[in-house]
Design a protein around this motif. Structure first.
Motif, PDB file in Angstrom:
ATOM      1  N   PRO A   1       0.799  -1.227   0.000  1.00  0.00           N
ATOM      2  CA  PRO A   1       0.000   0.000   0.000  1.00  0.00           C
ATOM      3  C   PRO A   1       0.830   1.274   0.000  1.00  0.00           C
ATOM      4  CG  PRO A   1      -0.939  -1.602   1.510  1.00  0.00           C
ATOM      5  CD  PRO A   1       0.402  -2.139   1.088  1.00  0.00           C
ATOM      6  N   VAL A   2       1.966   1.271   0.693  1.00  0.00           N
ATOM      7  CA  VAL A   2       2.801   2.478   0.751  1.00  0.00           C
ATOM      8  C   VAL A   2       3.268   2.858  -0.651  1.00  0.00           C
ATOM      9  CG1 VAL A   2       4.973   3.441   1.598  1.00  0.00           C
ATOM     10  CG2 VAL A   2       3.546   2.048   3.115  1.00  0.00           C
ATOM     11  N   ARG A   3       3.815   1.903  -1.355  1.00  0.00           N
ATOM     12  CA  ARG A   3       4.291   2.163  -2.716  1.00  0.00           C
ATOM     13  C   ARG A   3       3.125   2.521  -3.639  1.00  0.00           C
ATOM     14  NH1 ARG A   3       8.618  -1.580  -5.842  1.00  0.00           N
ATOM     15  NH2 ARG A   3       9.420  -1.561  -3.711  1.00  0.00           N
ATOM     16  N   HIS A   4       2.010   1.855  -3.443  1.00  0.00           N
ATOM     17  CA  HIS A   4       0.827   2.140  -4.258  1.00  0.00           C
ATOM     18  C   HIS A   4       0.402   3.598  -4.119  1.00  0.00           C
ATOM     19  CE1 HIS A   4      -3.248   2.196  -5.759  1.00  0.00           C
ATOM     20  NE2 HIS A   4      -3.723   2.397  -4.550  1.00  0.00           N
ATOM     21  N   PHE A   5       0.297   4.089  -2.878  1.00  0.00           N
ATOM     22  CA  PHE A   5      -0.142   5.472  -2.676  1.00  0.00           C
ATOM     23  C   PHE A   5       0.906   6.469  -3.168  1.00  0.00           C
ATOM     24  CE2 PHE A   5      -2.688   3.392   0.816  1.00  0.00           C
ATOM     25  CZ  PHE A   5      -3.891   3.487   0.141  1.00  0.00           C
ATOM     26  N   GLN A   6       2.178   6.108  -3.058  1.00  0.00           N
ATOM     27  CA  GLN A   6       3.235   6.969  -3.603  1.00  0.00           C
ATOM     28  C   GLN A   6       3.067   7.125  -5.109  1.00  0.00           C
ATOM     29  OE1 GLN A   6       7.318   5.970  -2.499  1.00  0.00           O
ATOM     30  NE2 GLN A   6       8.049   6.605  -4.502  1.00  0.00           N
ATOM     31  N   HIS A   7       2.833   6.016  -5.794  1.00  0.00           N
ATOM     32  CA  HIS A   7       2.648   6.067  -7.247  1.00  0.00           C
ATOM     33  C   HIS A   7       1.359   6.794  -7.612  1.00  0.00           C
ATOM     34  CE1 HIS A   7       5.387   2.290  -7.884  1.00  0.00           C
ATOM     35  NE2 HIS A   7       6.055   3.362  -7.496  1.00  0.00           N
ATOM     36  N   LEU A   8       0.302   6.546  -6.850  1.00  0.00           N
ATOM     37  CA  LEU A   8      -0.978   7.189  -7.134  1.00  0.00           C
ATOM     38  C   LEU A   8      -0.862   8.703  -7.017  1.00  0.00           C
ATOM     39  CD1 LEU A   8      -4.028   6.813  -7.706  1.00  0.00           C
ATOM     40  CD2 LEU A   8      -4.369   6.682  -5.230  1.00  0.00           C
ATOM     41  N   ALA A   9      -0.202   9.170  -5.966  1.00  0.00           N
ATOM     42  CA  ALA A   9      -0.072  10.613  -5.743  1.00  0.00           C
ATOM     43  C   ALA A   9       0.848  11.273  -6.762  1.00  0.00           C
ATOM     44  CB  ALA A   9       0.449  10.869  -4.333  1.00  0.00           C
ATOM     45  N   SER A  10       1.946  10.618  -7.084  1.00  0.00           N
ATOM     46  CA  SER A  10       2.960  11.245  -7.940  1.00  0.00           C
ATOM     47  C   SER A  10       2.659  11.109  -9.425  1.00  0.00           C
ATOM     48  CB  SER A  10       4.339  10.646  -7.640  1.00  0.00           C
ATOM     49  OG  SER A  10       4.350   9.248  -7.888  1.00  0.00           O
ATOM     50  N   ARG A  11       1.703  10.252  -9.777  1.00  0.00           N
ATOM     51  CA  ARG A  11       1.366  10.041 -11.186  1.00  0.00           C
ATOM     52  C   ARG A  11      -0.098  10.363 -11.460  1.00  0.00           C
ATOM     53  NH1 ARG A  11       4.557   4.200 -11.376  1.00  0.00           N
ATOM     54  NH2 ARG A  11       6.665   5.068 -11.137  1.00  0.00           N
ATOM     55  N   MET A  12      -0.641  11.276 -10.700  1.00  0.00           N
ATOM     56  CA  MET A  12      -2.047  11.644 -10.834  1.00  0.00           C
ATOM     57  C   MET A  12      -2.315  12.244 -12.211  1.00  0.00           C
ATOM     58  SD  MET A  12      -4.862  11.468  -9.124  1.00  0.00           S
ATOM     59  CE  MET A  12      -4.239  11.192  -7.454  1.00  0.00           C
ATOM     60  N   ASN A  13      -3.455  11.888 -12.785  1.00  0.00           N
ATOM     61  CA  ASN A  13      -3.876  12.440 -14.071  1.00  0.00           C
ATOM     62  C   ASN A  13      -4.342  13.879 -13.859  1.00  0.00           C
ATOM     63  OD1 ASN A  13      -5.007  13.117 -16.524  1.00  0.00           O
ATOM     64  ND2 ASN A  13      -6.145  11.204 -16.756  1.00  0.00           N
ATOM     65  N   LEU A  14      -3.547  14.823 -14.315  1.00  0.00           N
ATOM     66  CA  LEU A  14      -3.846  16.236 -14.081  1.00  0.00           C
ATOM     67  C   LEU A  14      -4.969  16.762 -14.966  1.00  0.00           C
ATOM     68  CD1 LEU A  14      -0.208  17.617 -13.711  1.00  0.00           C
ATOM     69  CD2 LEU A  14      -1.765  16.785 -11.936  1.00  0.00           C
ATOM     70  N   LYS A  15      -5.412  15.952 -15.932  1.00  0.00           N
ATOM     71  CA  LYS A  15      -6.495  16.380 -16.812  1.00  0.00           C
ATOM     72  C   LYS A  15      -7.867  16.099 -16.207  1.00  0.00           C
ATOM     73  CE  LYS A  15      -3.808  15.763 -21.060  1.00  0.00           C
ATOM     74  NZ  LYS A  15      -3.741  15.089 -22.390  1.00  0.00           N
ATOM     75  N   GLN A  16      -7.905  15.307 -15.154  1.00  0.00           N
ATOM     76  CA  GLN A  16      -9.171  15.005 -14.501  1.00  0.00           C
ATOM     77  C   GLN A  16      -9.486  16.080 -13.462  1.00  0.00           C
ATOM     78  OE1 GLN A  16      -8.791  11.012 -13.006  1.00  0.00           O
ATOM     79  NE2 GLN A  16      -9.125  10.090 -15.022  1.00  0.00           N
ATOM     80  N   PRO A  17     -10.753  16.176 -13.031  1.00  0.00           N
ATOM     81  CA  PRO A  17     -11.138  17.222 -12.070  1.00  0.00           C
ATOM     82  C   PRO A  17     -10.377  17.126 -10.756  1.00  0.00           C
ATOM     83  CG  PRO A  17     -13.074  16.225 -13.091  1.00  0.00           C
ATOM     84  CD  PRO A  17     -11.904  15.382 -13.487  1.00  0.00           C
ATOM     85  N   GLN A  18     -10.192  18.249 -10.110  1.00  0.00           N
ATOM     86  CA  GLN A  18      -9.581  18.422  -8.790  1.00  0.00           C
ATOM     87  C   GLN A  18      -8.338  17.549  -8.558  1.00  0.00           C
ATOM     88  OE1 GLN A  18     -13.005  17.821  -6.232  1.00  0.00           O
ATOM     89  NE2 GLN A  18     -12.928  15.598  -6.397  1.00  0.00           N
ATOM     90  N   PRO A  19      -7.343  17.626  -9.444  1.00  0.00           N
ATOM     91  CA  PRO A  19      -6.161  16.768  -9.282  1.00  0.00           C
ATOM     92  C   PRO A  19      -5.364  17.067  -8.017  1.00  0.00           C
ATOM     93  CG  PRO A  19      -5.776  18.423 -10.979  1.00  0.00           C
ATOM     94  CD  PRO A  19      -7.230  18.500 -10.629  1.00  0.00           C
ATOM     95  N   GLU A  20      -5.331  18.338  -7.598  1.00  0.00           N
ATOM     96  CA  GLU A  20      -4.566  18.675  -6.390  1.00  0.00           C
ATOM     97  C   GLU A  20      -5.183  18.035  -5.152  1.00  0.00           C
ATOM     98  OE1 GLU A  20      -5.827  20.911  -8.477  1.00  0.00           O
ATOM     99  OE2 GLU A  20      -4.125  21.933  -9.431  1.00  0.00           O
ATOM    100  N   LEU A  21      -6.513  18.026  -5.082  1.00  0.00           N
ATOM    101  CA  LEU A  21      -7.188  17.401  -3.945  1.00  0.00           C
ATOM    102  C   LEU A  21      -6.988  15.894  -3.972  1.00  0.00           C
ATOM    103  CD1 LEU A  21      -9.027  17.364  -1.502  1.00  0.00           C
ATOM    104  CD2 LEU A  21     -11.004  17.481  -3.045  1.00  0.00           C
ATOM    105  N   ARG A  22      -7.096  15.289  -5.135  1.00  0.00           N
ATOM    106  CA  ARG A  22      -6.886  13.847  -5.246  1.00  0.00           C
ATOM    107  C   ARG A  22      -5.464  13.475  -4.826  1.00  0.00           C
ATOM    108  NH1 ARG A  22      -9.720  11.940 -10.923  1.00  0.00           N
ATOM    109  NH2 ARG A  22     -11.798  12.780 -10.532  1.00  0.00           N
TER     110      ARG A  22
END
Length: 236
Positions: free
Chosen positions: A150-171
């Motif tokens: 889970p730690v690595r998963h959340f690191q990847h999720l946060a650092s590779r967020m799709n910035l084209k989708q709504p509210q990327p900073e909050l996600r």
């Protein structure tokens, strides 16, 4: 009552620091990256009229379900990505959890946190942003169940967020919040960060205080910081 790290849940064994459950990913394994997420989310499973007998206790912080739900349960609400999608993802997370698929249940909580819920919605009065459910999954995952890293998963999720989708900073802030929840209850040795990515991309993970500040700034929900702080207090 919500248990702290180290508490035992009937039918499950807490994942505590310095504990290595069978079939969990080790230091040199790949965490729940985009390929793994795509595989999990694209898997097709038929529904059942009732829950199978060999299930584990339900998460008390999610909607209760009486049927085994299809993996496509939330799909019809995905385009709108509002309250109906949020609740459907929470329901599917519960169904997957009870069927001993914690890694996929965590992915559904990820998706729920990506829903665009307006500030005046009453949905969160009953089902707040699921920080406590996320923590509960990581504490109560049964021995032998696949949960990935889970730690690595959340690191990847946060650092590779799709910035084209709504509210990327909050996600992104929510994903970092979940990383801190994971690190508060999981062994750093068995569930490490992706140090290779940190070095290669010169990535700096924000501390929990920076995460709380981001939640205050980005979230339309005044209580979101409180929900995260409550989960963190239960993890210590």
């Amino acid at each position: 009552m919500f248990g702290k790290a180290g508490d035992h849940n009937p039918g499950g064994t807490a994942i505590r620091k310095n504990t290595t459950p069978i079939q969990m990913l080790r230091n040199d394994d790949v965490g729940l990256d985009s390929k793994t997420r795509s595989f999990c989310l694209s898997s097709s499973h038929s529904s059942s009229p009732i829950m199978p007998q060999q299930t584990i206790p339900a998460c008390p912080h999610l909607p209760q379900v009486t049927r085994q739900l299809r993996i496509t349960h939330a799909r019809e609400h995905r385009t709108a990505c509002r309250e109906a999608y949020y609740i459907a993802c929470l329901e599917l997370a519960q169904s997957l959890w009870q069927n001993k698929r914690p890694a996929q249940a965590i992915l559904q909580l990820d998706k729920a946190m990506m829903a665009n819920i307006p500030a005046n919605s009453t949905t969160l009065d009953t089902h707040p942003i699921p920080y406590r459910a996320m923590l509960w999954f990581m504490i109560n995952t049964p021995t032998g169940s696949f949960v990935g890293n889970p730690v690595r998963h959340f690191q990847h999720l946060a650092s590779r967020m799709n910035l084209k989708q709504p509210q990327p900073e909050l996600r992104t802030a929510r994903a970092w919040a979940c990383l801190h929840l994971a690190e508060s209850v999981l062994s750093h040795e068995d569930y490490p960060r992706d140090q290779r990515q940190l070095n290669k991309e010169n990535l700096e993970i924000p501390n929990r205080y920076a995460v709380k500040a981001a939640l205050i700034e980005r979230s339309p929900h005044q209580l979101e910081k409180t929900w995260f702080e409550l989960a963190m207090s239960l993890a210590v």
